[in-house]
Design an enzyme around this catalytic site. Structure first.
Site, mmCIF file in Angstrom:
data_model
loop_
_atom_site.group_PDB
_atom_site.id
_atom_site.type_symbol
_atom_site.label_atom_id
_atom_site.label_comp_id
_atom_site.label_asym_id
_atom_site.label_seq_id
_atom_site.Cartn_x
_atom_site.Cartn_y
_atom_site.Cartn_z
ATOM 1 N N GLU A 185 7.223 -5.544 -7.494
ATOM 2 C CA GLU A 185 8.379 -5.664 -8.383
ATOM 3 C C GLU A 185 7.915 -5.996 -9.801
ATOM 4 O OE1 GLU A 185 10.982 -8.536 -6.486
ATOM 5 O OE2 GLU A 185 11.966 -6.967 -5.324
ATOM 6 N N GLU A 265 12.393 -2.702 0.550
ATOM 7 C CA GLU A 265 12.902 -4.001 0.997
ATOM 8 C C GLU A 265 14.404 -3.890 1.185
ATOM 9 O OE1 GLU A 265 11.907 -7.301 -1.514
ATOM 10 O OE2 GLU A 265 9.742 -7.025 -1.289
#
Ligand SMILES: *[C@@H]1O[C@H](CO)[C@@H](O)[C@H](O)[C@H]1NC(C)=O
Ligand SMILES: *[C@@H]1O[C@H](CO)[C@@H](O)[C@H](O)[C@H]1NC(C)=O
Ligand SMILES: *[C@@H]1O[C@H](CO)[C@@H](O)[C@H](O)[C@H]1NC(C)=O
Ligand SMILES: *[C@@H]1O[C@H](CO)[C@@H](O)[C@H](O)[C@H]1NC(C)=O
Ligand SMILES: *[C@@H]1O[C@H](CO)[C@@H](O)[C@H](O)[C@H]1NC(C)=O
Length: 635
Positions: A185, A265
């Site tokens: 991320e 995710e």
């Protein structure tokens, strides 16, 4: 939904035409940009995966959890490698026992699970400092997660150890690792440093070769995807049940016009912070959205599938408006519970997967047995201030002004700062942390008498009284470093001076405390005492150690430890640090105790460091089920 289903069908037709004339005994794993899918051994492949973190599960349970994930219908798992778990001391690497990554990958391979590996170097994961070693902070101005020279040098050294270990596990080399994630991320981080990503890409390529699929994962916004992606790294997204599947994948398509759809995710649940409401995600929502994504032909990793536990000091923390530390349990409301038990959510997910691919025959392995051992009486060993010879045999470091944990080269746990009162204080006088420099909690006593506490961002002043020359002890607790956002340079200890009335406190003696080492070596029972006299005065206030034994009864099963009416502290069983307890804040009320940690035949030693005040009953309770959702209560 119908459109998505057609996509899946067309992929399969494409596979027939593409693969008809293939002769290949060679193992391969790649991206088919023409048909928008992965190719495994030249055949279209889709993964349905779940996250599991070996660092949050004792190794004796790895296989149990992996078999349950396989039986749920998954064909892959997704795994983080926490750098700070393996290189706790700079240049010293630990890959044994609970840190034996090879063994974990081998068990997964033997179970029939492919692996999506996420070696960081930064991982977030609600793990202490997002997986980065705290010793990086010895360089005061280091810019983590950037092309900062010191940071890159440390990353290169680490990857020079880690990635050669990974290489034989790549699918193309005969192992089970199909894809490898670069950073994590990264687009959510302020630095947005493409030189850093380029450097990482070069490192991965040089150690793992050109054939392996490298990818990135980012939050589902244009800004995050813009800063987190790089040519040559396949861009994937992450999102949960509240996002619109079509729109989320459309955003991935803006950055990867062709190739497989991937949600790296998909959130099956959520984490808890101390003092916050217990989080959860509805099982029906999870299974419905999973079905939508699979219908669209997407590859999905469920984060988490098995959450596990933040044992010891490994929890992370967030810092948005204020510092909020992550609780010890990482149950995550995941399909497998913290103790590895199948839940209703798991069965609902398996029913969805079944509609898209064959799942293994046979029943889901049952929950491991649990045992309610009942109450254990503890006795007081002593106040921490009176045990400094035990925990700090080398004695204190003297310094006019406070030193941080990182300067003392102690990175986790507790340190004690001692000085004396500069003058008589007959009236209550404010002890202030003017720059909010207490990271993260300070337990203050004067001449051994507990006077109260200070807490980062919330309690910056307390009153004390006393006489010139009285000893002031400030025990500082590190509650876990920030794991997300711009504040990950999260130094610990006393970061700035304490002010008492109008005086700056100086002349500190700073004690590094090796509490874990001493307890692992058998203290306090190694002292020879079978029971400890309990001084009647000062029984219940301030940081002190308590101990007791759980007598063997022929059973060593999983159990849950409840320290009811205790306030806050740390607990060890048979030398293992189970983590933090804080029932006064909640929501977590019980700590998971893995059965294999207990002895069925020898007394089991419980040691508690209570920081604020033990209850008069001095009992601990071993229960048969967890309590993770008590409304935040008393303080
Ligand atoms: C390595 O890690 C294991 C598992 O946590 C631990 O038991 C062992 O003591 C560590 N080894 C060293 C040398 O620190
Ligand atoms: C992984 O498992 C497969 C199938 O059981 C086996 O052929 C292969 O050798 C294993 N790979 C490694 C690296 O152990
Ligand atoms: C998701 O977004 C698409 C396109 O914007 C829309 O057609 C669809 O109704 C939305 N789905 C849901 C469940 O809201
Ligand atoms: C926690 O307990 C409260 C009160 O009983 C309840 O409303 C809430 O739904 C529970 N939360 C979860 C995630 O189970
Ligand atoms: C400190 O003592 C003063 C004077 O007694 C009182 O007004 C003040 O509320 C106290 N502050 C705290 C934080 O207890």
């Amino acid at each position: 939904m119908a459109a998505g289903f057609k996509l899946l069908v067309s992929v399969n037709i494409a596979f027939l035409t593409v693969c008809g004339n293939l002769v290949s005994g060679q193992r391969s794993f790649s991206i088919d940009y023409k048909n928008n899918c992965f190719l495994r051994d030249e055949k279209p492949f889709r993964y349905i995966s779940g996250s599991i973190h070996y660092s949050r599960i004792p190794q004796y349970y790895w296989q149990d959890r992996l078999v349950k994930m396989y039986m749920a219908g998954l064909n892959a798992i997704q795994v983080y490698v926490p750098w700070n778990f393996h290189e706790t001391v700079q240049g010293v690497y630990n890959f044994t026992s609970d840190r034996d990554l090879d063994r974990f990958l081998d068990l997964a391979n033997k179970t029939g699970l492919l692996v999506i590996l996420r070696p960081g170097p930064y991982i977030c994961a609600e793990w202490e400092m997002g997986g980065l070693p705290a010793w990086l902070l010895q360089k005061p101005n280091i810019i983590l997660r950037s092309a900062d020279t010191d940071y890159l040098q440390a990353v290169s050294n680490w990857f020079g150890v880690l990635l050669p270990k990974i290489k034989p596990w790549l699918y193309i080399n005969g192992g089970n690792v199909i894809t490898v994630q670069v950073e994590n991320e990264y687009g959510s981080y302020f630095a947005c440093d493409y030189d850093y990503l380029r450097h990482l890409r070069a490192l991965f390529r040089s150690f793992l070769g050109d054939a392996v699929v490298l990818f990135t994962t980012d939050g589902n916004t244009d800004k995050e995807l813009a800063c987190g992606t790089l040519e040559g790294l396949y861009a994937t997204v992450d999102f949960g049940t509240n996002d619109n599947v079509t729109e989320a994948f459309r955003r991935q398509r803006r950055f990867e016009p062709r190739g497989p759809l991937v949600n790296s995710e998909f959130y099956t649940g959520w984490l808890d912070h101390w003092g916050d409401r217990h989080a959860g995600v509805d099982a029906l929502k999870v299974s419905r959205v999973l079905g939508e994504m699979l219908t669209a032909g997407a590859n999905v990793n469920m984060y988490m599938f098995e959450g596990g536990t933040n044992f010891g000091y490994w929890n992370g923390a967030d810092h948005d408006t204020r510092f909020r530390s992550v609780v010890t349990s990482y149950d995550y409301d995941a399909p497998l519970s913290e103790a590895g038990d199948p839940t209703e959510k798991l069965l609902a997910i398996r029913d969805v997967i079944k509609q898209f691919q064959d799942i293994p025959l046979g029943p889901m392995p049952p929950a491991t047995p649990k045992f309610a051992y009942g109450f254990v009486k503890l006795t007081k060993v002593g106040d921490i201030s009176s045990l400094l010879n035990t925990f700090s045999p080398l004695g204190p470091v003297e310094s006019p002004y406070p030193l941080m944990f990182e300067e003392m080269k102690q990175y986790y746990g507790f340190m004690l700062y001692r000085t004396t009162l500069p003058r008589d204080l007959s009236q209550p006088t404010p002890l202030i942390s003017p720059l909010n420099g207490i990271h993260d909690r300070a337990y203050v006593s004067v001449n051994g008498v507990f006077r109260g506490l200070l807490e980062r961002d919330t309690v910056l002043v307390m009153n004390i009284t006393g006489q010139q020359g009285d000893t002031v002890d400030v025990l500082i607790e590190n509650m876990g470093r920030v794991n997300f956002g711009s504040k990950i340079n999260d130094y610990k200890g006393l970061l700035s001076n304490l002010i008492l009335g109008a005086d700056v406190l100086t002349g500190w003696r700073i004690y590094s405390l090796d509490i874990d080492g001493v307890i692992a070596a058998g203290w306090p029972h190694s002292e020879g005492a079978e029971s400890f006299p309990t001084p009647q005065d000062q029984l219940t206030r301030g940081p002190a150690f308590y101990t007791g034994t759980l007598q063997p009864n022929g059973i060593a099963w999983d159990t849950f430890l409840k320290l009811e009416d205790w306030v806050k502290g740390q607990v060890w069983i048979n030398g293992m640090n189970l983590g933090r307890y804080w029932p006064a804040r909640g929501p977590q009320q019980t700590l998971y105790v893995p059965g294999p940690l207990l002895s069925a035949t020898m007394p089991n030693i419980i040691t508690v460091l209570e920081l604020e005040g033990a209850p008069a009953h001095l009992r601990a309770l071993f229960m048969g089920q967890p309590q993770l959702n008590a409304t935040a209560g008393k303080s």
